[in-house]
Design an enzyme around this catalytic site. Structure first.
Site, mmCIF file in Angstrom:
data_model
loop_
_atom_site.group_PDB
_atom_site.id
_atom_site.type_symbol
_atom_site.label_atom_id
_atom_site.label_comp_id
_atom_site.label_asym_id
_atom_site.label_seq_id
_atom_site.Cartn_x
_atom_site.Cartn_y
_atom_site.Cartn_z
ATOM 1 C CG HIS A 177 -1.895 1.049 1.359
ATOM 2 N ND1 HIS A 177 -3.142 0.964 0.798
ATOM 3 C CD2 HIS A 177 -1.848 2.240 2.000
ATOM 4 C CE1 HIS A 177 -3.832 2.058 1.083
ATOM 5 N NE2 HIS A 177 -3.067 2.857 1.814
ATOM 6 C CG ASP A 210 -0.802 5.681 2.518
ATOM 7 O OD1 ASP A 210 -1.978 5.515 2.161
ATOM 8 O OD2 ASP A 210 -0.258 5.011 3.425
ATOM 9 C CG MET A 264 -0.645 11.544 1.861
ATOM 10 S SD MET A 264 -0.452 11.744 3.635
ATOM 11 C CE MET A 264 -0.677 10.050 4.187
ATOM 12 C CG MET A 279 -9.907 6.525 4.291
ATOM 13 S SD MET A 279 -8.122 6.721 4.204
ATOM 14 C CE MET A 279 -7.426 6.609 5.774
ATOM 15 C CG PHE A 284 -0.685 12.694 9.807
ATOM 16 C CD1 PHE A 284 0.613 13.163 9.611
ATOM 17 C CD2 PHE A 284 -1.754 13.566 9.622
ATOM 18 C CE1 PHE A 284 0.833 14.486 9.248
ATOM 19 C CE2 PHE A 284 -1.536 14.897 9.255
ATOM 20 C CZ PHE A 284 -0.236 15.361 9.074
ATOM 21 N N GLY A 285 -0.053 8.220 9.517
ATOM 22 C CA GLY A 285 -0.059 6.882 10.093
ATOM 23 C C GLY A 285 -0.115 6.967 11.609
ATOM 24 N N GLY A 333 -5.168 2.464 11.560
ATOM 25 C CA GLY A 333 -5.285 1.948 12.921
ATOM 26 C C GLY A 333 -5.483 0.448 13.019
HETATM 27 C C1 DX5 Z 1 -3.355 7.363 6.373
HETATM 28 C C2 DX5 Z 1 -2.912 6.319 5.372
HETATM 29 C C3 DX5 Z 1 -2.730 4.964 5.915
HETATM 30 C C4 DX5 Z 1 -1.653 4.848 6.977
HETATM 31 C C5 DX5 Z 1 -2.058 3.737 7.884
HETATM 32 O O1 DX5 Z 1 -3.800 8.476 5.690
HETATM 33 O O2 DX5 Z 1 -3.883 6.206 4.337
HETATM 34 O O3 DX5 Z 1 -2.499 4.014 4.865
HETATM 35 O O4 DX5 Z 1 -0.406 4.556 6.442
HETATM 36 O O5 DX5 Z 1 -1.143 3.709 8.935
HETATM 37 P P1 DX5 Z 1 -1.478 2.948 10.301
HETATM 38 O O6 DX5 Z 1 -1.681 1.493 9.941
HETATM 39 O O7 DX5 Z 1 -0.264 3.186 11.122
HETATM 40 O O8 DX5 Z 1 -2.722 3.560 10.870
HETATM 41 ZN ZN ZN Z 2 -3.633 4.563 2.885
#
Ligand code: DX5
Ligand code: ZN
Length: 231
Positions: A38, A40, A42, A142, A148-149, A182
């Site tokens: 995956h 991301d 942004m 989502m 953010f992770g 999450g």
């Molecule tokens: C957030 C991203 C996610 C993120 C998930 O905007 O789309 O893909 O990387 O990270 P975790 O698993 O740490 O919540």
């Molecule tokens: Zn993502």
């Protein structure tokens, strides 16, 4: 099919947002055996964060055979999404909130050779999109605010998963249901029970000592939880 779960084995898609960006090729190699990787994207407009774009995706595609799942958190996906499909991404997901014409964007992504995914933020209802999901391969629900992770899982999104799961099981839709944000050992069972097919996990995979083992453990946990709910 009698005696079988209506959906297939759970898929795990590690998010490289939680990886070391200076060592991306090694970090992707560390999750060999994952179903998807995956990525991301942004743009600092649709979300208040900036990550990577097409040149990095093109480079990553050269160093891995894992199907690439590009999650575009960007404005104007009609303009920017198809090139990810042309580059060779397996699935290209963009946000419903970012365009007035999601069907046209899906059509262009598919025409460029990838699967098309629709993402919805935690506060976006799924009902207005059920009809157009016929034109998509993936729905990404989502479970944190995009950007953010490492954020806390929002369990209130799970009824949206259930709505789509039931339509898929009834043969009315064929989308793969993906969840993002999450996901960890603490939350994956609830998501699996709700009917998720594909689980994105960033910090739970790359924060582990052995990312490859974390992927296997999450997959096993999801499979066990989903089997309790098999029809
Ligand atoms: C957030 C991203 C996610 C993120 C998930 O905007 O789309 O893909 O990387 O990270 P975790 O698993 O740490 O919540
Ligand atoms: Zn993502």
């Amino acid at each position: 099919m009698p005696g079988q779960s209506a959906h297939t084995a759970p898929m795990i898609a590690p998010s490289i947002l939680a990886a070391d960006f200076a060592r991306l090729a090694d970090e992707v190699a560390a999750i060999k055996g994952s179903d998807w990787v995956h990525v991301d994207v942004m743009d600092n407009h649709f979300v208040p964060n900036l990550t990577l774009g097409l040149p990095v995706v093109e480079s990553l595609l050269k160093v891995t055979d894992i199907p690439m799942d590009c999650h575009l958190m960007i404005d104007d996906p009609g303009r920017w999404a198809p090139p990810y499909a042309e580059a060779g991404a397996h699935n290209v997901t963009f946000h419903a909130e970012a365009t007035d014409d999601p069907r046209a964007v899906a059509r262009d992504i598919r025409a460029a050779g990838a699967k098309a995914g629709l993402a919805i933020k935690p506060g976006t209802p799924v009902d207005p999109y059920l009809e157009i999901l016929r034109d998509f391969d993936t729905l990404l629900v989502m479970s944190v605010e995009p950007g953010f992770g490492g954020q806390k899982f929002i369990a209130e999104v799970l009824p949206k998963v259930g709505i789509v799961r039931r339509l898929v099981d009834a043969g009315e839709l064929t989308v793969l249901v993906e969840i993002d944000g999450g996901i960890s050992a603490d939350t994956i069972e609830a998501a699996a029970e709700a009917g998720v097919d594909c689980f994105v996990a960033g910090s739970a995979v790359y924060g582990a000592d052995d990312p490859g083992r974390a992927v296997s453990a999450l997959r096993a946990q999801a499979a066990a939880a989903a089997s309790h709910f098999a029809p």
